[in-house]
Design an enzyme around this catalytic site. Structure first.
Site, PDB file in Angstrom:
ATOM      1  N   SER A 142      54.025  41.788  44.054  1.00  0.00           N
ATOM      2  CA  SER A 142      53.454  42.735  44.756  1.00  0.00           C
ATOM      3  C   SER A 142      54.507  43.912  44.901  1.00  0.00           C
ATOM      4  CB  SER A 142      52.462  42.554  45.447  1.00  0.00           C
ATOM      5  OG  SER A 142      52.223  42.962  46.246  1.00  0.00           O
ATOM      6  N   TYR A 156      52.528  36.780  53.462  1.00  0.00           N
ATOM      7  CA  TYR A 156      52.877  36.627  51.786  1.00  0.00           C
ATOM      8  C   TYR A 156      53.889  38.097  51.238  1.00  0.00           C
ATOM      9  CZ  TYR A 156      49.847  39.055  48.321  1.00  0.00           C
ATOM     10  OH  TYR A 156      49.690  39.982  47.283  1.00  0.00           O
TER      11      TYR A 156
HETATM   12  P1  NDP Z   1      41.269  37.821  43.439  1.00  0.00           P
HETATM   13  O1  NDP Z   1      41.157  37.323  44.852  1.00  0.00           O
HETATM   14  O2  NDP Z   1      40.634  38.764  42.593  1.00  0.00           O
HETATM   15  O3  NDP Z   1      41.959  36.469  42.099  1.00  0.00           O
HETATM   16  C1  NDP Z   1      42.305  35.929  42.962  1.00  0.00           C
HETATM   17  C2  NDP Z   1      42.658  34.925  41.664  1.00  0.00           C
HETATM   18  O4  NDP Z   1      43.683  33.779  41.873  1.00  0.00           O
HETATM   19  C3  NDP Z   1      41.753  34.125  41.572  1.00  0.00           C
HETATM   20  O5  NDP Z   1      41.323  34.423  40.158  1.00  0.00           O
HETATM   21  C4  NDP Z   1      41.709  33.130  41.995  1.00  0.00           C
HETATM   22  O6  NDP Z   1      40.530  32.143  40.974  1.00  0.00           O
HETATM   23  C5  NDP Z   1      43.158  32.494  41.442  1.00  0.00           C
HETATM   24  N1  NDP Z   1      43.607  31.199  42.297  1.00  0.00           N
HETATM   25  C6  NDP Z   1      43.938  31.556  43.903  1.00  0.00           C
HETATM   26  N2  NDP Z   1      43.779  30.328  44.013  1.00  0.00           N
HETATM   27  C7  NDP Z   1      43.994  29.302  43.126  1.00  0.00           C
HETATM   28  C8  NDP Z   1      44.960  28.358  42.705  1.00  0.00           C
HETATM   29  N3  NDP Z   1      45.181  27.014  43.418  1.00  0.00           N
HETATM   30  N4  NDP Z   1      44.689  27.719  41.271  1.00  0.00           N
HETATM   31  C9  NDP Z   1      44.518  28.850  40.518  1.00  0.00           C
HETATM   32  N5  NDP Z   1      43.869  30.109  40.526  1.00  0.00           N
HETATM   33  C10 NDP Z   1      44.009  30.015  41.672  1.00  0.00           C
HETATM   34  O7  NDP Z   1      43.035  38.749  43.702  1.00  0.00           O
HETATM   35  P2  NDP Z   1      43.643  40.014  42.682  1.00  0.00           P
HETATM   36  O8  NDP Z   1      42.982  39.908  41.152  1.00  0.00           O
HETATM   37  O9  NDP Z   1      43.922  41.373  43.370  1.00  0.00           O
HETATM   38  O10 NDP Z   1      45.394  39.017  43.001  1.00  0.00           O
HETATM   39  C11 NDP Z   1      45.666  38.504  41.905  1.00  0.00           C
HETATM   40  C12 NDP Z   1      47.056  38.593  41.376  1.00  0.00           C
HETATM   41  O11 NDP Z   1      47.233  40.145  41.664  1.00  0.00           O
HETATM   42  C13 NDP Z   1      47.752  37.801  42.902  1.00  0.00           C
HETATM   43  O12 NDP Z   1      49.079  37.080  42.597  1.00  0.00           O
HETATM   44  C14 NDP Z   1      47.725  38.831  43.898  1.00  0.00           C
HETATM   45  O13 NDP Z   1      49.375  38.822  44.985  1.00  0.00           O
HETATM   46  C15 NDP Z   1      48.218  40.145  43.206  1.00  0.00           C
HETATM   47  N6  NDP Z   1      48.679  41.470  43.914  1.00  0.00           N
HETATM   48  C16 NDP Z   1      47.082  42.168  44.162  1.00  0.00           C
HETATM   49  C17 NDP Z   1      47.023  43.004  44.919  1.00  0.00           C
HETATM   50  C18 NDP Z   1      46.061  43.813  45.254  1.00  0.00           C
HETATM   51  O14 NDP Z   1      45.697  44.658  46.058  1.00  0.00           O
HETATM   52  N7  NDP Z   1      44.492  43.139  44.860  1.00  0.00           N
HETATM   53  C19 NDP Z   1      48.563  43.852  45.141  1.00  0.00           C
HETATM   54  C20 NDP Z   1      49.763  42.981  44.431  1.00  0.00           C
HETATM   55  C21 NDP Z   1      49.825  42.416  44.106  1.00  0.00           C
HETATM   56  P3  NDP Z   1      40.255  30.602  41.302  1.00  0.00           P
HETATM   57  O15 NDP Z   1      39.769  31.228  43.408  1.00  0.00           O
HETATM   58  O16 NDP Z   1      39.227  30.502  40.765  1.00  0.00           O
HETATM   59  O17 NDP Z   1      40.897  29.416  41.687  1.00  0.00           O
END
Ligand code: NDP
Length: 249
Positions: A142, A156
């Protein structure tokens, strides 16, 4: 568009946001995609959508913090598709709070999903890539893995710095030795469900107002960057993708 024809991609966190957008994008480019997350209903809907558009998807209900769940999912992937070319370690959570709110359960969950989840998937998938003498691992750090964005981000950011460090070390070990590419992706503010995990009232409001001042990226913008890295010629390793909204500092 068939630039990924014959490739198999595992995408964690595919039930929403960046993971979902990337699964759709890679499937459209011809890859067979294994879509992993905990919410089975979301995965089912995504699989249906991808297949309606002529793609191939395998839904893997998986908790990346649970080694047995990861092993079972990867076994199903290999049994179904026989190989794995791309692993996008994208699952992550971001419950923001001050350290002195002592939300210790949230700290532990961030460490478990954001760091250990990446290690669990990498440790399970790497033997197959080493055997193939090819593969591409993309780990999601990130902007917060390059600088601490402010109060509330301590834990985080610590997890995302860890992902960046692990990714760089992994690249050094597997590139030359095993012909495996390793990419660190570092998105800035991107529209998704990520902010929903914050339980600290002050930070919920702070995020809503600070995000209102930025023209946020769409999940699709990040999916485009991932597609760029995975479709580069095999001798090209796009080691870092640092993608920000134009008006984010
Ligand atoms: P979302 O919350 O939309 O997606 C997060 C995903 O992670 C979901 O599909 C969720 O699915 C999954 N997840 C969470 N916990 C678990 C688990 N224990 N096992 C399997 N899957 C899991 O957020 P983003 O799309 O934004 O995030 C994607 C990545 O990008 C993350 O790593 C985030 O830190 C990173 N990021 C995001 C930014 C932003 O501004 N959005 C900026 C920089 C980095 P489910 O709950 O169904 O398991």
């Amino acid at each position: 568009m068939d630039m990924l024809k014959g490739k198999v991609a595992l995408i964690t966190g595919a039930s929403s946001g960046i993971g979902e957008a990337t699964a759709i994008k890679l499937a459209k480019a011809g890859a067979r995609v294994a879509i992993a997350a905990r919410r089975a209903d979301r995965l089912k809907a995504l699989k249906t959508l991808i297949e309606k558009e002529g793609g191939h998807a395998l839904a893997l209900q998986m908790d990346v913090t649970d080694k047995d769940s990861v092993n079972a999912g990867v076994k199903k992937l290999i049994d179904s598709y026989g190989r794995v070319d791309i692993a996008f370690n994208n699952a992550g959570i971001m419950p923001l709070s001050n350290v002195n709110e002592f939300k210790i359960d949230e700290w532990e969950r961030m460490v478990d999903v954001n760091i250990k989840g990446v290690l669990n998937i990498t440790g399970t998938i790497l033997p197959f890539m080493i055997k193939q003498h090819s593969g591409h691992i993309i780990n999601t750090s990130s902007l917060a893995g390059r600088k601490v964005l402010g109060q509330g981000f301590a834990v985080y950011s610590a997890t995302k710095y860890a992902v960046s460090a692990f990714t760089e070390g992994l690249r050094m070990e597997v590139g030359k030795a095993h012909n495996i590419r390793v990419t660190s992706i570092q998105p800035g503010a991107t529209q998704s469900e990520l902010q929903n995990a914050t339980t600290s009232e002050g930070y919920k409001e702070m995020m809503a107002s600070s995000m209102g001042q930025i023209t946020m990226l769409s999940a699709n913008d990040i999916a485009d960057a991932v597609l760029f890295a995975v479709s580069a010629p095999e001798h090209v390793n796009v080691a870092e993708l640092f993608v920000l909204p134009t008006n984010q500092i």
